[in-house]
Design a protein around this motif. Structure first.
Motif, PDB file in Angstrom:
ATOM      1  N   GLU A   1     -12.568   2.447   1.086  1.00  0.00           N
ATOM      2  CA  GLU A   1     -11.977   3.345  -0.077  1.00  0.00           C
ATOM      3  C   GLU A   1     -10.455   3.128  -0.278  1.00  0.00           C
ATOM      4  N   THR A   2      -9.990   3.313   0.812  1.00  0.00           N
ATOM      5  CA  THR A   2      -8.260   3.249   0.879  1.00  0.00           C
ATOM      6  C   THR A   2      -7.955   1.794   0.610  1.00  0.00           C
TER       7      THR A   2
ATOM      8  N   ILE B   1       3.554  -9.541   0.209  1.00  0.00           N
ATOM      9  CA  ILE B   1       3.812  -8.653   1.153  1.00  0.00           C
ATOM     10  C   ILE B   1       3.369  -8.679   2.377  1.00  0.00           C
ATOM     11  N   THR B   2       3.837  -8.100   3.400  1.00  0.00           N
ATOM     12  CA  THR B   2       3.090  -8.354   4.757  1.00  0.00           C
ATOM     13  C   THR B   2       2.027  -7.316   5.174  1.00  0.00           C
TER      14      THR B   2
ATOM     15  N   PHE C   1       1.206  -3.625   3.708  1.00  0.00           N
ATOM     16  CA  PHE C   1      -0.024  -3.178   2.980  1.00  0.00           C
ATOM     17  C   PHE C   1      -0.726  -1.919   3.387  1.00  0.00           C
ATOM     18  N   TYR C   2      -0.406  -1.696   4.807  1.00  0.00           N
ATOM     19  CA  TYR C   2      -1.133  -0.734   5.504  1.00  0.00           C
ATOM     20  C   TYR C   2      -0.117   0.625   5.565  1.00  0.00           C
ATOM     21  N   SER C   3       1.166   0.220   5.421  1.00  0.00           N
ATOM     22  CA  SER C   3       2.134   1.427   5.353  1.00  0.00           C
ATOM     23  C   SER C   3       2.110   2.084   3.838  1.00  0.00           C
TER      24      SER C   3
ATOM     25  N   GLU D   1      -1.646   7.161   2.272  1.00  0.00           N
ATOM     26  CA  GLU D   1      -3.142   7.088   2.266  1.00  0.00           C
ATOM     27  C   GLU D   1      -3.660   6.371   3.693  1.00  0.00           C
ATOM     28  N   PHE D   2      -3.213   5.343   4.108  1.00  0.00           N
ATOM     29  CA  PHE D   2      -3.578   4.950   5.393  1.00  0.00           C
ATOM     30  C   PHE D   2      -3.328   5.854   6.398  1.00  0.00           C
ATOM     31  N   ASP D   3      -1.997   6.439   6.456  1.00  0.00           N
ATOM     32  CA  ASP D   3      -1.658   7.096   7.394  1.00  0.00           C
ATOM     33  C   ASP D   3      -2.551   8.393   7.588  1.00  0.00           C
ATOM     34  N   ALA D   4      -3.077   8.856   6.432  1.00  0.00           N
ATOM     35  CA  ALA D   4      -4.114   9.995   6.263  1.00  0.00           C
ATOM     36  C   ALA D   4      -5.218   9.794   6.926  1.00  0.00           C
ATOM     37  N   LEU D   5      -5.821   8.582   7.115  1.00  0.00           N
ATOM     38  CA  LEU D   5      -7.048   8.335   7.302  1.00  0.00           C
ATOM     39  C   LEU D   5      -7.429   8.716   8.845  1.00  0.00           C
TER      40      LEU D   5
END
Length: 80
Positions: free
Chosen positions: A5-6, A61-62, A66-68, A71-75
């Motif tokens: 979902e993220t 983008i790198t 993309f992952y920074s 939302e990704f940090d909160a997974l």
């Protein structure tokens, strides 16, 4: 949100920021429309890293960018 979902949320966010439709993203990235659709609809639970890299190239983008995101940090770690 789970990881899939993220990822879908991030792709939608980047499309909106850049004014790119999912179909346009397919053309730019050489990722089939059906693959992008399955990611965005939550049907693909684990999009491959090669697919994500192609999308990042289309967004210019790198993978790190993309992952920074918060939302990704909160997974949480997904344990199956």
């Amino acid at each position: 949100m789970n990881t899939a979902e993220t990822i879908a949320f991030r792709i939608r966010q980047l499309c909106k920021q850049r004014g790119i439709t999912p179909n346009g993203l397919s053309t730019l990235s050489a990722v089939p429309q059906s693959t992008i659709k399955s990611i965005l609809n939550g049907e693909s639970q684990n999009p491959g890293s090669v697919t994500i890299k192609k999308l990042c190239d289309a967004f210019e983008i790198t993978l790190g960018e993309f992952y920074s995101t918060p939302e990704f940090d909160a997974l949480e770690q997904e344990i199956k």
